[in-house]
Design a protein around this motif. Sequence first.
Motif, PDB file in Angstrom:
ATOM      1  N   UNK A   1      11.545  47.055  -3.546  1.00 13.20           N
ATOM      2  CA  UNK A   1      10.539  47.798  -4.310  1.00 13.20           C
ATOM      3  C   UNK A   1       9.392  46.888  -4.733  1.00 13.20           C
ATOM      4  N   UNK A   2       9.748  45.699  -5.225  1.00  9.54           N
ATOM      5  CA  UNK A   2       8.736  44.744  -5.679  1.00  9.54           C
ATOM      6  C   UNK A   2       8.480  43.624  -4.675  1.00  9.54           C
ATOM      7  N   UNK A   3       9.169  43.703  -3.513  1.00 12.54           N
ATOM      8  CA  UNK A   3       9.044  42.697  -2.462  1.00 12.54           C
ATOM      9  C   UNK A   3       9.302  41.285  -2.997  1.00 12.54           C
ATOM     10  N   UNK A   4      10.339  41.167  -3.804  1.00 10.06           N
ATOM     11  CA  UNK A   4      10.747  39.878  -4.374  1.00 10.06           C
ATOM     12  C   UNK A   4      11.733  39.209  -3.425  1.00 10.06           C
ATOM     13  N   UNK A   5      11.531  37.943  -3.149  1.00 13.12           N
ATOM     14  CA  UNK A   5      12.449  37.214  -2.270  1.00 13.12           C
ATOM     15  C   UNK A   5      13.673  36.751  -3.053  1.00 13.12           C
ATOM     16  N   UNK A   6      14.706  36.385  -2.291  1.00 16.18           N
ATOM     17  CA  UNK A   6      15.894  35.815  -2.934  1.00 16.18           C
ATOM     18  C   UNK A   6      15.538  34.502  -3.617  1.00 16.18           C
ATOM     19  N   UNK A   7      14.610  33.745  -3.052  1.00 18.42           N
ATOM     20  CA  UNK A   7      14.206  32.490  -3.679  1.00 18.42           C
ATOM     21  C   UNK A   7      13.608  32.749  -5.060  1.00 18.42           C
ATOM     22  N   UNK A   8      12.703  33.722  -5.139  1.00 18.18           N
ATOM     23  CA  UNK A   8      12.089  34.045  -6.431  1.00 18.18           C
ATOM     24  C   UNK A   8      13.146  34.512  -7.427  1.00 18.18           C
ATOM     25  N   UNK A   9      14.115  35.273  -6.934  1.00 17.79           N
ATOM     26  CA  UNK A   9      15.207  35.731  -7.796  1.00 17.79           C
ATOM     27  C   UNK A   9      16.025  34.548  -8.305  1.00 17.79           C
ATOM     28  N   UNK A  10      16.332  33.603  -7.416  1.00 20.10           N
ATOM     29  CA  UNK A  10      17.099  32.425  -7.816  1.00 20.10           C
ATOM     30  C   UNK A  10      16.342  31.586  -8.843  1.00 20.10           C
ATOM     31  N   UNK A  11      15.031  31.446  -8.656  1.00 20.65           N
ATOM     32  CA  UNK A  11      14.218  30.682  -9.605  1.00 20.65           C
ATOM     33  C   UNK A  11      14.258  31.352 -10.978  1.00 20.65           C
ATOM     34  N   UNK A  12      14.136  32.675 -10.983  1.00 22.19           N
ATOM     35  CA  UNK A  12      14.170  33.421 -12.244  1.00 22.19           C
ATOM     36  C   UNK A  12      15.520  33.272 -12.930  1.00 22.19           C
ATOM     37  N   UNK A  13      16.591  33.395 -12.157  1.00 24.56           N
ATOM     38  CA  UNK A  13      17.931  33.253 -12.730  1.00 24.56           C
ATOM     39  C   UNK A  13      18.200  31.827 -13.191  1.00 24.56           C
ATOM     40  N   UNK A  14      17.637  30.848 -12.483  1.00 20.02           N
ATOM     41  CA  UNK A  14      17.796  29.445 -12.877  1.00 20.02           C
ATOM     42  C   UNK A  14      17.144  29.202 -14.234  1.00 20.02           C
ATOM     43  N   UNK A  15      15.982  29.815 -14.472  1.00 13.99           N
ATOM     44  CA  UNK A  15      15.324  29.679 -15.773  1.00 13.99           C
ATOM     45  C   UNK A  15      16.182  30.280 -16.882  1.00 13.99           C
TER      46      UNK A  15
END
Length: 520
Positions: free
Chosen positions: A116-130
């Motif tokens: 839906x938001x065209x978010x990559x797994x990398x961006x998701x991992x960065x967000x979760x890492x924060x």
Amino acid sequence: MSASREKKGRQDLSAQGPSEKNMKQQREEQAAKRSRILYTILGAVFAVAAIALLVYNTGFFQGRATAVTIDGQKFTAADLEFHYQMVYNQEYINSLYGQSNFNYAQSPEEQIYDELNMTTWHAHFVDEAQKSLAQHVALENAAKAEGYTLSEEGQQTLTDTLAGLEDQWRGSLNYTSRAGYLKAVYGPYMTYDVYKTNLERSIYVEAYTSDYVNGLEFSQEEQESYYKEHADELDAFTLTQFVFQASLPAAETDADGNTIERTEEEEAQLLEQAKQEAKANADAVYAALQANPSQNLESLSQQYSAYSFLQDDVRLGSSVNDAYQEWAYDSARKSGDLYQAEYESFGTYNYCVVRFEDRQRDETPSADVRHILVAAAESGQTPTQEQFDEAKAKAQELLDQWKTGEATEDSFAELARENSADTGSASNGGLISAITPYSNYVDTFTDWALDPARKVGDTELVQNTGSSVQGWHVMYLAAQGDPYWMLEAQYYLSSEAEKAWMDERTENVKTEPGSGLKYV
């Protein structure tokens, strides 16, 4: 010419200024001087730029840039990479168990996490890492404010983990230094000091949280209340099940071995025919059970070529097939009740006949076991009888050695640390906790641990022919505990209490992304 007149002439010449020739010479000298100054400045600029480029390429600036600020504390990309790897590893494990569509064989930057938001797994991992780092920092600050100190066991965990790091990079043929190994695992900006700092924080926070959770106690009334609300999931259901499957038959080949192509219409007809045959068999078994409930069920399964047959299969309510779960949960259900269910899975059509046998709250006590696995062959290999015999002899030697020594649980744990081939439990003295009838261990292992005649302190040798590493177990019953339903009630009550406790300590944490976030 008189002297005074000569002097006057010199004065007149001076007043007229330099000649055109002199002026040209001066301009050329000034231009040359300016050029020397300019080239000197440019040379210095280029030298500084070259040095800066070299430093930049080493990651000096990127590794020190602030990636995120948490409650006023600044953290770099390397700090986040430590948590990025933790999040990545968890998703990797989830994918192995079919609980995630993350493809670990492909770069996270090339996979879409949120379409839906065209978010990559990398961006998701960065967000979760924060989020993970912020939680760790908040809990670390709370623990320090409460004066919490790490136990000797926690300190030993840190020491062992750092020692394990040394073993990992030195034992690999791919790395010539610890620094190279850390960069390969955690990213280009990781250093040993940053790794150690984050590891210390992680172990400190984990111990702080574990001590809180381990200190929780719940009354019998609280556990019973939880059970009543979740009895359908926690009860043990005994069911007999026949399954008949229908799928598209494999393509046929001609005399030359070439595949005979089928049209869509032909495939649809073949699939429909297979479905009708499977359903007809299911209907026949259902009718036969209605007519004669006491007949031989195994023979009935073979007569109608059931794809699978399970007689008196005991399973938790939470794992009862969704196709007939609601029927099984019905409080009006009684022994002998029959039900037919149909469901499709990955192009295969299943027709089930289910007979309800029993439902009860399983009061079988759980067990804690220490064990020493003596491998008969390498992982994935099936041992010969000779290899099994050799492993059994070695297991008996270890048991005899323990019996002639102190013969305590601690001495058994030490023997397990030194000799067990089970890498998952050896470092913990061979301890496997909270074994229940629904644990996913080798049957011989579980059956021995849960034998009603077993007493704490019992030992015995048990053969293992069902795991990836086969051989013989030296068993030691360390403890008997609460039954499965009670363990589950305690687990979920603890989880709820832990969440509330953690929210209280982390809800006001402030996180601000920095310029260094792009280097993660």
